[in-house]
Design a protein around this motif. Structure first.
Motif, short mmCIF file in Angstrom:
data_model
loop_
_atom_site.label_atom_id
_atom_site.label_comp_id
_atom_site.label_asym_id
_atom_site.label_seq_id
_atom_site.Cartn_x
_atom_site.Cartn_y
_atom_site.Cartn_z
N ALA A 34 0.82 -1.21 0.00
CA ALA A 34 0.00 0.00 0.00
C ALA A 34 0.86 1.27 0.00
O ALA A 34 0.46 2.29 -0.56
CB ALA A 34 -0.93 0.00 1.20
N LEU A 35 2.03 1.20 0.64
CA LEU A 35 2.90 2.37 0.76
C LEU A 35 3.95 2.45 -0.33
O LEU A 35 4.69 3.45 -0.40
CB LEU A 35 3.58 2.38 2.13
N ALA A 36 4.07 1.44 -1.14
CA ALA A 36 5.11 1.40 -2.18
C ALA A 36 5.04 2.64 -3.07
O ALA A 36 3.99 2.96 -3.62
CB ALA A 36 4.97 0.13 -3.01
N GLY A 37 6.15 3.32 -3.18
CA GLY A 37 6.24 4.50 -4.04
C GLY A 37 5.68 5.77 -3.44
O GLY A 37 5.72 6.83 -4.08
N ARG A 38 5.18 5.71 -2.22
CA ARG A 38 4.60 6.89 -1.57
C ARG A 38 5.70 7.72 -0.90
O ARG A 38 6.73 7.20 -0.48
CB ARG A 38 3.58 6.48 -0.51
N ALA A 39 5.45 9.02 -0.77
CA ALA A 39 6.38 9.90 -0.08
C ALA A 39 5.98 10.12 1.37
O ALA A 39 6.81 10.45 2.21
CB ALA A 39 6.45 11.26 -0.80
N ALA A 40 4.70 9.93 1.68
CA ALA A 40 4.21 10.15 3.05
C ALA A 40 2.89 9.41 3.24
O ALA A 40 2.17 9.13 2.28
CB ALA A 40 4.02 11.64 3.31
N TRP A 41 2.61 9.10 4.50
CA TRP A 41 1.31 8.51 4.81
C TRP A 41 0.72 9.18 6.03
O TRP A 41 1.42 9.79 6.83
CB TRP A 41 1.38 7.00 4.95
N ILE A 42 -0.60 9.07 6.15
CA ILE A 42 -1.36 9.74 7.20
C ILE A 42 -1.98 8.68 8.09
O ILE A 42 -2.52 7.68 7.60
CB ILE A 42 -2.48 10.60 6.58
N THR A 43 -1.90 8.88 9.40
CA THR A 43 -2.49 7.92 10.34
C THR A 43 -3.33 8.65 11.38
O THR A 43 -3.23 9.87 11.55
CB THR A 43 -1.42 7.09 11.08
N ALA A 94 11.11 2.86 9.53
CA ALA A 94 10.80 1.47 9.17
C ALA A 94 10.29 1.37 7.74
O ALA A 94 10.59 0.40 7.03
CB ALA A 94 9.77 0.90 10.14
N ASN A 95 9.51 2.36 7.31
CA ASN A 95 8.94 2.33 5.96
C ASN A 95 9.60 3.30 5.00
O ASN A 95 9.27 3.31 3.81
CB ASN A 95 7.43 2.62 6.04
N GLY A 96 10.51 4.13 5.51
CA GLY A 96 11.26 5.03 4.65
C GLY A 96 10.46 6.16 4.04
O GLY A 96 10.66 6.52 2.87
N LEU A 97 9.55 6.75 4.82
CA LEU A 97 8.76 7.88 4.33
C LEU A 97 8.25 8.69 5.53
O LEU A 97 8.38 8.25 6.67
CB LEU A 97 7.60 7.43 3.44
N GLN A 98 7.72 9.86 5.24
CA GLN A 98 7.21 10.72 6.30
C GLN A 98 5.85 10.21 6.78
O GLN A 98 5.04 9.72 5.98
CB GLN A 98 7.08 12.15 5.80
N LYS A 99 5.63 10.32 8.08
CA LYS A 99 4.34 9.91 8.65
C LYS A 99 3.69 11.12 9.31
O LYS A 99 4.29 11.78 10.15
CB LYS A 99 4.51 8.78 9.66
N LEU A 100 2.45 11.38 8.93
CA LEU A 100 1.70 12.51 9.46
C LEU A 100 0.61 12.00 10.39
O LEU A 100 -0.15 11.09 10.03
CB LEU A 100 1.08 13.31 8.32
N ASN A 101 0.53 12.59 11.58
CA ASN A 101 -0.45 12.21 12.58
C ASN A 101 -1.25 13.45 13.00
O ASN A 101 -1.02 14.01 14.07
CB ASN A 101 0.25 11.59 13.79
#
Length: 244
Positions: A129-138, A159-166
């Motif tokens: 689901a995160l492949a190729g993404r620059a950031a994810w939101i949780t 762990a996933n190599g991208l920015q995480k927004l909370n």
């Protein structure tokens, strides 16, 4: 709980929307919401529907989700037709192998087997689901548990190599429900049966008054270990940069 939007909550809503708008601009749309269909993620979905419908979302269907969660997933598309939601499933061969080798409910036997089950049913689909993404939101909040009390609004997910927004990191549970009630956001029926945190059916139970909101998740383990691996602790706080 009250459905009144206090000035403090209105400020937090504005902050969350601003963070998401800035992220969409910075990452040029290459970010996604991980929607567990829990109360927090339904708040985020509603915020996206109102302000940023172009941001995509995904749901991880582990194959062991409660019927109430699947019912909400069906209602989601009806309520928010403007939102794009992808559903990821675990690799069938990997699930078959785990069950064949360890049994259908092996996760009760040891923490190692429980994490292995989470690895097959959640972590591998998450990587896709995160492949190729620059950031994810949780929908992580500091108030949720001892494993999340240091969550930042924006942090590097090593762990996933991208920015995480909370965006809801500093929201209280009362504020989550005030938002849901005020905007009539659909939510999982299990929340009304004292399930504040909902995962796979065999790994989730209702809680009693006074218990931690995540006490019903993997309740047979110590509180400091109750994570599936989706949100590894190895994150560092990195401010969100403004696009130029």
């Amino acid at each position: 709980m009250s459905d009144v939007l206090t000035p403090q909550l209105e400020e937090k809503i504005a902050q969350a929307v601003s963070l998401l708008q800035q992220a969409e601009s910075q990452y040029q749309g290459n970010l996604v919401l991980a929607n567990s269909l829990g109360a927090e993620d339904m708040v985020l979905a509603d915020l996206l529907a109102q302000h940023l419908p172009g941001i995509g979302q995904f749901v991880l269907d582990t194959g062991r989700l409660p019927e109430e969660t699947l019912t909400l997933l069906a209602k989601f598309s009806e309520r928010y037709p403007q939102l794009k939601v992808d559903v990821y499933y675990p690799d069938a061969t990997a699930v078959e192998g785990f069950v064949r080798d360890h049994g259908i409910n092996a996760f009760y036997e040891s923490q190692a087997l429980r994490k292995a089950c989470c690895g097959v049913r959640k972590l591998e689909p998450l990587k896709r689901a995160l492949a190729g993404r620059a950031a994810w939101i949780t929908g992580l909040r500091r108030e949720q548990s001892v494993t999340r009390d240091a969550v930042e609004l924006s942090e590097w997910d090593a762990a996933n190599g991208l920015q995480k927004l909370n965006p809801l990191a500093d929201w209280t549970l009362a504020e989550i429900w005030a938002y849901i009630k005020h905007f009539d956001v659909p939510y999982n029926a299990l929340h009304d049966q004292h399930y504040p945190s909902i995962g796979c059916a065999p790994c989730t139970r209702s809680i009693t008054v006074g218990e931690d909101v995540r006490a019903g998740r993997w309740w047979w383990e110590n509180p400091e270990n109750r994570e599936c691996g989706l949100h590894a602790a190895a994150s560092s706080s990195i401010p969100l940069r403004t696009s130029r």
